[in-house]
Scaffold this motif. Sequence first.
Motif, PDB file in Angstrom:
ATOM      1  N   ARG A 174       0.715  -1.141  -0.091  1.00  0.00           N
ATOM      2  CA  ARG A 174      -0.008   0.158  -0.063  1.00  0.00           C
ATOM      3  C   ARG A 174       0.935   1.147  -0.097  1.00  0.00           C
ATOM      4  NH1 ARG A 174       2.428   1.762   4.162  1.00  0.00           N
ATOM      5  NH2 ARG A 174       2.122   1.038   6.259  1.00  0.00           N
ATOM      6  N   ALA A 181       0.652   4.843   1.575  1.00  0.00           N
ATOM      7  CA  ALA A 181      -0.070   5.241   2.807  1.00  0.00           C
ATOM      8  C   ALA A 181       0.076   6.781   3.093  1.00  0.00           C
ATOM      9  CB  ALA A 181      -0.310   4.480   3.716  1.00  0.00           C
ATOM     10  N   PRO A 182      -0.242   7.688   2.044  1.00  0.00           N
ATOM     11  CA  PRO A 182       0.552   9.153   2.473  1.00  0.00           C
ATOM     12  C   PRO A 182      -0.697  10.061   3.410  1.00  0.00           C
ATOM     13  CG  PRO A 182      -0.571   9.043   0.173  1.00  0.00           C
ATOM     14  CD  PRO A 182      -0.508   7.655   0.904  1.00  0.00           C
ATOM     15  N   SER A 183      -0.028  10.770   3.976  1.00  0.00           N
ATOM     16  CA  SER A 183      -0.962  11.814   4.864  1.00  0.00           C
ATOM     17  C   SER A 183      -1.239  12.926   3.904  1.00  0.00           C
ATOM     18  CB  SER A 183      -0.116  12.307   6.246  1.00  0.00           C
ATOM     19  OG  SER A 183       0.042  11.073   6.826  1.00  0.00           O
ATOM     20  N   GLU A 210      -3.954   8.601   4.957  1.00  0.00           N
ATOM     21  CA  GLU A 210      -3.800   8.300   6.527  1.00  0.00           C
ATOM     22  C   GLU A 210      -4.114   9.756   6.897  1.00  0.00           C
ATOM     23  OE1 GLU A 210      -0.484   6.254   7.497  1.00  0.00           O
ATOM     24  OE2 GLU A 210      -1.622   4.329   6.871  1.00  0.00           O
ATOM     25  N   TYR A 261      -1.147   7.587  14.291  1.00  0.00           N
ATOM     26  CA  TYR A 261      -0.725   6.619  13.008  1.00  0.00           C
ATOM     27  C   TYR A 261      -0.338   5.127  13.473  1.00  0.00           C
ATOM     28  CZ  TYR A 261       2.772   4.650  10.346  1.00  0.00           C
ATOM     29  OH  TYR A 261       3.634   3.760   9.732  1.00  0.00           O
ATOM     30  N   ILE A 308       6.329  -0.892   2.727  1.00  0.00           N
ATOM     31  CA  ILE A 308       7.443  -0.216   2.115  1.00  0.00           C
ATOM     32  C   ILE A 308       7.306   1.243   2.566  1.00  0.00           C
ATOM     33  CG2 ILE A 308       8.977   0.204   0.190  1.00  0.00           C
ATOM     34  CD1 ILE A 308       7.905  -1.816  -1.092  1.00  0.00           C
ATOM     35  N   ARG A 309       8.309   1.810   3.474  1.00  0.00           N
ATOM     36  CA  ARG A 309       8.074   3.297   3.916  1.00  0.00           C
ATOM     37  C   ARG A 309       9.399   3.657   4.253  1.00  0.00           C
ATOM     38  NH1 ARG A 309       5.283   1.800   9.841  1.00  0.00           N
ATOM     39  NH2 ARG A 309       6.948   0.650  10.604  1.00  0.00           N
ATOM     40  N   TRP A 332      10.737   5.759   9.942  1.00  0.00           N
ATOM     41  CA  TRP A 332       9.604   4.778  10.797  1.00  0.00           C
ATOM     42  C   TRP A 332      10.431   3.798  11.399  1.00  0.00           C
ATOM     43  CZ3 TRP A 332       5.586   7.209  12.203  1.00  0.00           C
ATOM     44  CH2 TRP A 332       5.216   8.307  11.457  1.00  0.00           C
TER      45      TRP A 332
HETATM   46  N1  GLU Z   1       1.274   8.144   6.879  1.00  0.00           N
HETATM   47  C1  GLU Z   1       2.433   7.746   7.002  1.00  0.00           C
HETATM   48  C2  GLU Z   1       3.297   8.708   6.382  1.00  0.00           C
HETATM   49  O1  GLU Z   1       3.043   9.600   5.453  1.00  0.00           O
HETATM   50  C3  GLU Z   1       2.614   6.486   6.230  1.00  0.00           C
HETATM   51  C4  GLU Z   1       3.733   5.580   6.811  1.00  0.00           C
HETATM   52  C5  GLU Z   1       3.596   3.939   6.362  1.00  0.00           C
HETATM   53  O2  GLU Z   1       3.668   3.901   5.144  1.00  0.00           O
HETATM   54  O3  GLU Z   1       3.415   3.298   7.208  1.00  0.00           O
HETATM   55  O4  GLU Z   1       4.417   8.867   6.575  1.00  0.00           O
END
Ligand code: GLU
Length: 558
Positions: free
Chosen positions: A42, A44-46, A78, A238, A255-256, A260
């Motif tokens: 996925r 998953a941007p904010s 997100e 989060y 993948i991020r 993190w």
């Molecule tokens: N919403 C988080 C961000 O933008 C996502 C991190 C993730 O992919 O788990 O950094």
Amino acid sequence: MNEEEKLQYISNYIFKDLKLSEADIINKYPKRDLAEGACVTRFAPSPTGFIHIGGIYSALLDERLAHQTGGIFYLRIEDTDKKREVEGTVDMIVKAVNRFGLNIDEGFDINCEQIGNYGPYLQSERKEIYQVFVKKLLLANKAYVCFATQEELENIVQIQTQRKELIGYRKDWAIWRNKTLDEVIENLNLNKSFVIRFKSEGDFNNKIKFIDQVKGEVELPDNELDTVIMKSDGLPTYHFAHAVDDHFMQTTDVIRGDEWLPSIPIHLQLFKALEFNIPRFYHVSPIEKMEDGSRRKLSKRKDPEASVEFYYEQGYPVKAIIEYLMNLASSNYEDWKLQNPDKKIEEFQIDFTNLKSSGSLFDIEKLNFFSREYIAGMSSDGVYNHVLGWAKTYNNKLFDLLFNNKEYSNLIFNIEREGVMKKRKDISKWSDVFNEINYFFDNEFNNIKIDINNINPVSVEDVKMIINEFINTYNNLDELDVWFSKIKLIAKNLGFAESLKEYKNNETNYKGYVADVAKILRLALTGKTQSPDLYQIMKVMGKDRIINRLNNFINLLN
Ligand code: GLU
């Protein structure tokens, strides 16, 4: 009330509106029907109003991993941090993902309508789902209600700083961790604002070992902070949403960005407390930049190239950007491309067991290289349409020129393009186009200040002779070899060598060589000393324009 009843009371009080049960959720998200080895990933941007090029990079990796393995790539927005949210970003993200050709299987379609069976894909619409599990942890004594005020929290940090202790709401510092349930009920009845915190069993002095798919085995101090899992607005943080969503949406591979990585201990604690499946993690290093001799992350604040907007404005074709990012992910991409010029980018397989573990330097020259190559491979019609689309937003003057002169523009773009071995490589982005083609248009050409010194080493007298002789003998139907032999003859008659070799053999015998003669024509017609193929330029410009400009050039010298 006994303790159990009190806890029940608290939970009913906090979640009085919650209709959903754990069973409902389990039923709503059946196991995905996928082949062995298929990955679910996925992006998953904010929605903070900014799309970082690093975000597109990790989304590309997500998309490739999913589709290389016959799996699913989905987009999840997100938006649980309402304070940071910027309106309109969801639309911006969906458009960007589509623009970069990252095929989403689930999440949002191009009209921002949600698609897929594992949604909602907007976290704020999943509030109830998270609450079911916050409630579960609360009832299991793995979470607790915390009424600590901002002031109290700041005070704790201040004392910890003075005492040089680990900062954070933890252990004995966690004032609400061990309060009685009566005190909790009392404060709830007073309508005080609260959050729910995870009760960490970890100890910072213990190291945990964890296998990251990019960094390998990593050792990290365990988490002992009682992290907030539900904020005062009822939305999760989060960390908590990550555990719940990636479990139920059945993400196999996360993948991020490696910012993190330090959160891994808390994430692992949450997954375990919730008895959820833990995905594989890939913490990718950021794209970096050199500053004063040292490397640093591309910064949203300092570097325009951190934002996708920069690439849109400059007019880099998205496919070229993707190629550049592919090259960042796999250093063998460029070789593969050389060996397989006709294959589609998607046919290249990224080796996910071998992703680069240290940061990559952003290299605009490399991007320009990929982009020039990509543009060189486009048809003139394709270039015309792309430039027109870009110019509509970013360069009105260019838009008008192209729009009002479609046929002429197509001929211009076709110089050294279709059907030739050596393709022109003067354009690396659409914002280069205006300066590369403006001289074809008389109104623009008239504004160009030609540097007369560039006639060197040819004398003014010879320039006039060259031009007059050229005009006298010019026939717009001449084939390239005839055209060139005429220029050579002019050169020869005026005492210039017919080739560089001849000139080099006996420099003192000549005033220069044929290229100096051609340069005069080029300068008179384009205002430049370098240009694509002059013969083709002349074909496109047409006889009248050529004669006109050549004569004007003589006037300029007088
Ligand atoms: N919403 C988080 C961000 O933008 C996502 C991190 C993730 O992919 O788990 O950094």
